[in-house]
Design a protein around this motif. Sequence first.
Motif, PDB file in Angstrom:
ATOM      1  N   ALA A 105       0.833  -1.203   0.000  1.00  0.00           N
ATOM      2  CA  ALA A 105       0.000   0.000   0.000  1.00  0.00           C
ATOM      3  C   ALA A 105       0.866   1.250   0.000  1.00  0.00           C
ATOM      4  N   TRP A 106       1.963   1.250   0.756  1.00  0.00           N
ATOM      5  CA  TRP A 106       2.882   2.399   0.752  1.00  0.00           C
ATOM      6  C   TRP A 106       3.533   2.560  -0.613  1.00  0.00           C
ATOM      7  N   ARG A 107       3.927   1.449  -1.194  1.00  0.00           N
ATOM      8  CA  ARG A 107       4.556   1.504  -2.520  1.00  0.00           C
ATOM      9  C   ARG A 107       3.592   2.096  -3.542  1.00  0.00           C
ATOM     10  N   LYS A 108       2.340   1.685  -3.501  1.00  0.00           N
ATOM     11  CA  LYS A 108       1.332   2.216  -4.428  1.00  0.00           C
ATOM     12  C   LYS A 108       1.157   3.720  -4.225  1.00  0.00           C
ATOM     13  N   ARG A 109       1.082   4.159  -2.983  1.00  0.00           N
ATOM     14  CA  ARG A 109       0.932   5.584  -2.696  1.00  0.00           C
ATOM     15  C   ARG A 109       2.143   6.389  -3.170  1.00  0.00           C
ATOM     16  N   LEU A 110       3.327   5.852  -2.966  1.00  0.00           N
ATOM     17  CA  LEU A 110       4.537   6.552  -3.419  1.00  0.00           C
ATOM     18  C   LEU A 110       4.586   6.656  -4.942  1.00  0.00           C
ATOM     19  N   VAL A 111       4.211   5.588  -5.627  1.00  0.00           N
ATOM     20  CA  VAL A 111       4.206   5.617  -7.093  1.00  0.00           C
ATOM     21  C   VAL A 111       3.196   6.645  -7.601  1.00  0.00           C
ATOM     22  N   LEU A 112       2.010   6.658  -7.026  1.00  0.00           N
ATOM     23  CA  LEU A 112       0.998   7.641  -7.443  1.00  0.00           C
ATOM     24  C   LEU A 112       1.457   9.068  -7.146  1.00  0.00           C
ATOM     25  N   ALA A 113       2.097   9.255  -5.992  1.00  0.00           N
ATOM     26  CA  ALA A 113       2.580  10.589  -5.627  1.00  0.00           C
ATOM     27  C   ALA A 113       3.715  11.047  -6.538  1.00  0.00           C
ATOM     28  N   ALA A 114       4.452  10.107  -7.102  1.00  0.00           N
ATOM     29  CA  ALA A 114       5.577  10.447  -7.979  1.00  0.00           C
ATOM     30  C   ALA A 114       5.131  10.815  -9.393  1.00  0.00           C
ATOM     31  N   LEU A 115       3.912  10.491  -9.772  1.00  0.00           N
ATOM     32  CA  LEU A 115       3.461  10.726 -11.149  1.00  0.00           C
ATOM     33  C   LEU A 115       3.586  12.182 -11.608  1.00  0.00           C
ATOM     34  N   THR A 117       5.735  14.475 -10.679  1.00  0.00           N
ATOM     35  CA  THR A 117       7.162  14.742 -10.870  1.00  0.00           C
ATOM     36  C   THR A 117       7.672  14.045 -12.124  1.00  0.00           C
ATOM     37  N   VAL A 118       7.281  12.807 -12.306  1.00  0.00           N
ATOM     38  CA  VAL A 118       7.687  12.061 -13.503  1.00  0.00           C
ATOM     39  C   VAL A 118       7.145  12.744 -14.758  1.00  0.00           C
ATOM     40  N   ALA A 119       5.922  13.248 -14.679  1.00  0.00           N
ATOM     41  CA  ALA A 119       5.329  13.927 -15.841  1.00  0.00           C
ATOM     42  C   ALA A 119       6.122  15.184 -16.208  1.00  0.00           C
ATOM     43  N   THR A 120       6.529  15.971 -15.203  1.00  0.00           N
ATOM     44  CA  THR A 120       7.317  17.171 -15.531  1.00  0.00           C
ATOM     45  C   THR A 120       8.681  16.796 -16.078  1.00  0.00           C
ATOM     46  N   VAL A 135       6.177  25.335 -11.341  1.00  0.00           N
ATOM     47  CA  VAL A 135       5.517  24.095 -11.766  1.00  0.00           C
ATOM     48  C   VAL A 135       6.308  22.888 -11.277  1.00  0.00           C
ATOM     49  N   ARG A 136       7.637  22.932 -11.384  1.00  0.00           N
ATOM     50  CA  ARG A 136       8.475  21.831 -10.895  1.00  0.00           C
ATOM     51  C   ARG A 136       8.280  21.614  -9.400  1.00  0.00           C
ATOM     52  N   ALA A 137       8.266  22.718  -8.643  1.00  0.00           N
ATOM     53  CA  ALA A 137       8.114  22.613  -7.191  1.00  0.00           C
ATOM     54  C   ALA A 137       6.748  22.053  -6.820  1.00  0.00           C
ATOM     55  N   ILE A 138       5.696  22.548  -7.446  1.00  0.00           N
ATOM     56  CA  ILE A 138       4.342  22.082  -7.139  1.00  0.00           C
ATOM     57  C   ILE A 138       4.178  20.607  -7.518  1.00  0.00           C
ATOM     58  N   ALA A 140       6.407  18.399  -7.380  1.00  0.00           N
ATOM     59  CA  ALA A 140       7.169  17.585  -6.430  1.00  0.00           C
ATOM     60  C   ALA A 140       6.491  17.464  -5.069  1.00  0.00           C
ATOM     61  N   VAL A 141       5.525  18.309  -4.798  1.00  0.00           N
ATOM     62  CA  VAL A 141       4.879  18.328  -3.483  1.00  0.00           C
ATOM     63  C   VAL A 141       4.248  16.983  -3.100  1.00  0.00           C
ATOM     64  N   PRO A 142       3.466  16.327  -3.954  1.00  0.00           N
ATOM     65  CA  PRO A 142       2.876  15.047  -3.524  1.00  0.00           C
ATOM     66  C   PRO A 142       3.925  13.993  -3.155  1.00  0.00           C
ATOM     67  N   LEU A 143       4.977  13.901  -3.956  1.00  0.00           N
ATOM     68  CA  LEU A 143       6.021  12.917  -3.666  1.00  0.00           C
ATOM     69  C   LEU A 143       6.746  13.257  -2.368  1.00  0.00           C
ATOM     70  N   GLY A 144       7.107  14.511  -2.186  1.00  0.00           N
ATOM     71  CA  GLY A 144       7.792  14.901  -0.958  1.00  0.00           C
ATOM     72  C   GLY A 144       6.938  14.684   0.269  1.00  0.00           C
ATOM     73  N   ALA A 145       5.675  15.092   0.190  1.00  0.00           N
ATOM     74  CA  ALA A 145       4.779  14.929   1.339  1.00  0.00           C
ATOM     75  C   ALA A 145       4.586  13.452   1.679  1.00  0.00           C
ATOM     76  N   MET A 146       4.409  12.628   0.663  1.00  0.00           N
ATOM     77  CA  MET A 146       4.228  11.192   0.919  1.00  0.00           C
ATOM     78  C   MET A 146       5.490  10.576   1.513  1.00  0.00           C
ATOM     79  N   ALA A 147       6.658  10.992   1.022  1.00  0.00           N
ATOM     80  CA  ALA A 147       7.917  10.492   1.575  1.00  0.00           C
ATOM     81  C   ALA A 147       8.078  10.929   3.028  1.00  0.00           C
TER      82      ALA A 147
END
Length: 168
Positions: A105-115, A117-120, A135-138, A140-147
């Motif tokens: 479940a954590w892995r799934k959340r991290l992958v979704l949060a990284a999308l 950043t990966v898109a940019t 745009v780059r900073a915003i 990155a927010v989901p991935l950073g917050a999830m981490a």
Amino acid sequence: MAPSSITRGFFRVLPAAAVAWAGLVVAAPWLASVSPRGGGGLYLSAAAYWVGGLVCHQRPDRSFHLAGGQLPVCARCTGLYVSAALGVVLVWFRARPGRALPFAAWRKRLVLAALPTVATLAVEWWRPAAASGLVRAIAAVPLGAMAGVLLAESVAFRSRLTRCERTR
């Protein structure tokens, strides 16, 4: 084998270090501008830029600028570090402990949060300079917050596990 007190201490300090690093990233240009030559603030600021150079490209065109100076890391890294610190703080001040989640479940959340950043990153590789620093900073927010949440939750889980082991 029980974890040593040094290992337990390290894992307790790690989330606080993540919060302190985020604060230093934002404060470094200001420290450099107000610290007297040879002062401790200047050395702390220089250390932030040195460590930032180890983990980031530090390109001026892709970095935020505050207090007349460039931050020690690029906008994307700033978004990651600041949002990770916010994720840690969110877990610290949550009223009740979170429920344990399996690794998948954590892995799934991290992958979704990284999308985002990966898109940019994909857009930048396809069309250089297509995304602004904001745009780059915003993105990155989901991935950073999830981490940050994962880091704080794992430390909290380790301490609960350690208390359980002591009661045996």
